[in-house]
Design an enzyme around this catalytic site. Structure first.
Site, PDB file in Angstrom:
ATOM      1  N   HIS A 105      -5.693  -3.333  -2.603  1.00  0.00           N
ATOM      2  CA  HIS A 105      -5.345  -2.413  -4.037  1.00  0.00           C
ATOM      3  C   HIS A 105      -4.687  -3.067  -5.418  1.00  0.00           C
ATOM      4  O   HIS A 105      -5.302  -2.291  -5.800  1.00  0.00           O
ATOM      5  CB  HIS A 105      -4.014  -1.241  -3.791  1.00  0.00           C
ATOM      6  CG  HIS A 105      -4.016  -0.539  -2.266  1.00  0.00           C
ATOM      7  ND1 HIS A 105      -4.294   0.755  -1.845  1.00  0.00           N
ATOM      8  CD2 HIS A 105      -3.689  -1.258  -1.020  1.00  0.00           C
ATOM      9  CE1 HIS A 105      -4.115   0.819  -0.392  1.00  0.00           C
ATOM     10  NE2 HIS A 105      -3.914   0.564  -0.150  1.00  0.00           N
ATOM     11  N   SER A 114       0.590  -1.419  -0.103  1.00  0.00           N
ATOM     12  CA  SER A 114      -0.269  -0.534   0.226  1.00  0.00           C
ATOM     13  C   SER A 114       0.922   1.133   0.410  1.00  0.00           C
ATOM     14  O   SER A 114       0.623   2.371  -0.402  1.00  0.00           O
ATOM     15  CB  SER A 114      -1.114  -0.131   1.030  1.00  0.00           C
ATOM     16  OG  SER A 114      -0.037   0.078   2.336  1.00  0.00           O
ATOM     17  N   LYS A 126     -11.910   1.409  -1.667  1.00  0.00           N
ATOM     18  CA  LYS A 126     -10.810   1.800  -2.644  1.00  0.00           C
ATOM     19  C   LYS A 126     -11.778   1.687  -3.577  1.00  0.00           C
ATOM     20  O   LYS A 126     -12.288   2.808  -3.819  1.00  0.00           O
ATOM     21  CB  LYS A 126      -9.257   0.700  -2.174  1.00  0.00           C
ATOM     22  CG  LYS A 126      -9.036   0.832  -0.775  1.00  0.00           C
ATOM     23  CD  LYS A 126      -7.757   0.870  -0.142  1.00  0.00           C
ATOM     24  CE  LYS A 126      -7.830   1.229   1.232  1.00  0.00           C
ATOM     25  NZ  LYS A 126      -6.865   0.570   1.911  1.00  0.00           N
TER      26      LYS A 126
HETATM   27  C1  LIG Z   1      -7.389   0.349   3.525  1.00  0.00           C
HETATM   28  C2  LIG Z   1      -6.289  -1.229   4.026  1.00  0.00           C
HETATM   29  C3  LIG Z   1      -6.902  -2.213   4.691  1.00  0.00           C
HETATM   30  C4  LIG Z   1      -7.809  -1.830   5.146  1.00  0.00           C
HETATM   31  O1  LIG Z   1      -9.537  -1.761   4.950  1.00  0.00           O
HETATM   32  P1  LIG Z   1     -10.380  -0.310   5.610  1.00  0.00           P
HETATM   33  O2  LIG Z   1     -11.511  -0.859   4.891  1.00  0.00           O
HETATM   34  O3  LIG Z   1      -9.498   0.821   5.519  1.00  0.00           O
HETATM   35  O4  LIG Z   1      -9.940  -1.034   6.935  1.00  0.00           O
HETATM   36  C5  LIG Z   1      -6.216  -2.926   4.871  1.00  0.00           C
HETATM   37  N1  LIG Z   1      -5.402  -3.875   4.373  1.00  0.00           N
HETATM   38  C6  LIG Z   1      -4.731  -3.313   3.404  1.00  0.00           C
HETATM   39  C7  LIG Z   1      -3.154  -3.222   2.772  1.00  0.00           C
HETATM   40  C8  LIG Z   1      -5.103  -1.367   2.886  1.00  0.00           C
HETATM   41  O5  LIG Z   1      -4.914  -1.119   2.036  1.00  0.00           O
END
Ligand SMILES: *Cc1c(COP(=O)(O)O)cnc(C)c1O
Length: 388
Positions: free
Chosen positions: A206, A178, A238
């Site tokens: 992602h 990320s 996302k």
């Molecule tokens: C954003 C993210 C999360 C957390 O997800 P949320 O729904 O925002 O709590 C977990 N793992 C990765 C790799 C992320 O980028």
């Protein structure tokens, strides 16, 4: 920490250049925000496909709120689970090519839930050093032993696996890292997991919606399937533009999580209206492949022009395009200068990245115009000193 130590702790964070402050942003449509009376172009959102404010997604949420109300009123195991959740789980299982999927309220909770359910005292969890914080927290909470390997170091992992025989072993990785934007070496990880009779869990927060010809993420990108990656986690906040998360896998895996994943059991279910909105955004993400094509073209444009200007890009072909700065204050300064110029690009500092690895994390979205990307590049070239 004693209560009277709090002011000193805050001062220490400030002195290290690690103090975090929030901006109050008024969202406009598309990538524009207004902040303190100024227009800002957002280059740090994870709304990669521009679905968070899509008319049909908004309409689905409104219609469902009229039908089901706003709150779900209880956890999934009490009275919070309805036909909207059921239908979304089926759509996600179908999309990821797995028997079942299970909704979680956030990705953070999904990761805590899966890891604490699958790993227990006496087991080992193996994680890439750059895995998302929630994956590391899950391992800590599980009571299993945690072994972290240097980023992408499969030789190290192989040696660690041989050295740490245990009843249960769980390999956990981000699909797309990320803060770096690069992909995990999934074929190698799948082979190691198979040899060691270990679980492999991939967090594709992602990758889903973005990577792979039909947006099925890093598993599709590598031509792998459920037998290679039995535990697949994805987020809905996302590329899918809504909120929440899910885990996809076999029927038995999902049934076991329903029995044992505490962050699933002891929390209020996602609002049904969010589930309905996500069904629409998932369909758009699947069908409108032009969104991925356009994003890929923007990524190519950004990278070739940034490299021409000598910007210190990292090895990434995903919408996550970090610019490595190193020093915390320098990264903060660059982010502030960009803000002055009308661009929102956050400075990412430790502990989100290793010490000395502070960076600007630029993210691109389908909804950016070419001219907006070019304007960002001009500002970056002005603000970031060229690499030697
Ligand atoms: C954003 C993210 C999360 C957390 O997800 P949320 O729904 O925002 O709590 C977990 N793992 C990765 C790799 C992320 O980028």
């Amino acid at each position: 920490m004693r209560p009277d130590e709090l002011p000193a702790r805050l001062a220490q964070i400030e002195a290290q250049g690690l103090y975090r402050r929030r901006l109050v942003l008024e969202k406009r449509l598309g990538p524009e925000f207004e902040c303190e009376g100024r227009r800002l172009l957002n280059f740090c959102s994870n709304d990669y496909l521009g679905l968070s404010d899509h008319r049909e997604v908004i309409k689905a949420m409104q219609t469902a709120a009229e039908a089901y109300g706003v709150g779900s009123g209880a956890s999934h195991l009490v009275s919070g689970h309805g036909p909207a959740h059921q239908a979304l789980e089926e759509a996600l299982a179908e999309f990821t090519g797995r028997e079942r999927a299970l909704l979680f309220s956030t990705g953070y909770m999904a990761n805590l839930g899966v890891i604490t359910a699958l790993a227990e005292r006496g087991d080992w969890v193996f994680e890439d050093r750059l895995n998302h914080a929630s994956l590391l927290d899950g391992a800590r909470l599980s009571g299993a032993r945690l072994k972290r390997y240097a980023h992408g170091d499969m030789d190290r992992l192989c040696a660690d696996l041989a050295q740490c025989p245990a009843r249960g072993r769980l390999l956990v990785t981000d699909g797309v890292f990320s803060m770096d934007g690069d992909l995990a070496p999934l074929p190698e990880l799948a082979a190691l997991a198979r040899e060691a009779n270990a679980w492999l869990m991939v967090d594709d927060a992602h990758g889903l919606g973005v990577i792979g010809p039909s947006g099925r993420g890093v598993v599709e990108h590598h031509g792998l399937g459920p037998e290679d990656v039995p535990v697949l986690m994805g987020t809905l906040g996302k590329a899918f533009g809504t909120f929440g998360a899910f885990v996809a896998g076999s029927h038995d895996l999902i049934e076991y999580l329903i029995q044992r994943a505490r962050p699933y059991i002891y929390t209020t279910a996602l609002p049904a209206a969010v589930a309905e909105a996500t069904r629409v955004s998932l369909a758009l993400a699947r069908e409108e492949s032009w969104r991925r094509d356009r994003l890929a073209a923007l990524i190519g444009r950004f990278r070739s022009r940034a490299l021409q200007s000598g910007l210190p890009l990292m090895e990434s072909n995903t919408p996550i395009q970090p610019i490595l700065i190193g020093d915390n204050e320098a990264a903060l300064g660059a982010s502030r200068a960009l803000l002055e110029a009308g661009f929102l690009v956050v400075a990412i500092r430790p502990p989100a990245v290793p010490v000395g690895g502070a960076r600007l994390r630029v993210t691109l979205s389908t909804v950016h115009e070419e001219s907006q990307v070019d304007r960002l590049l001009e500002a970056l070239a002005r603000i970031i000193p060229a690499a030697p």
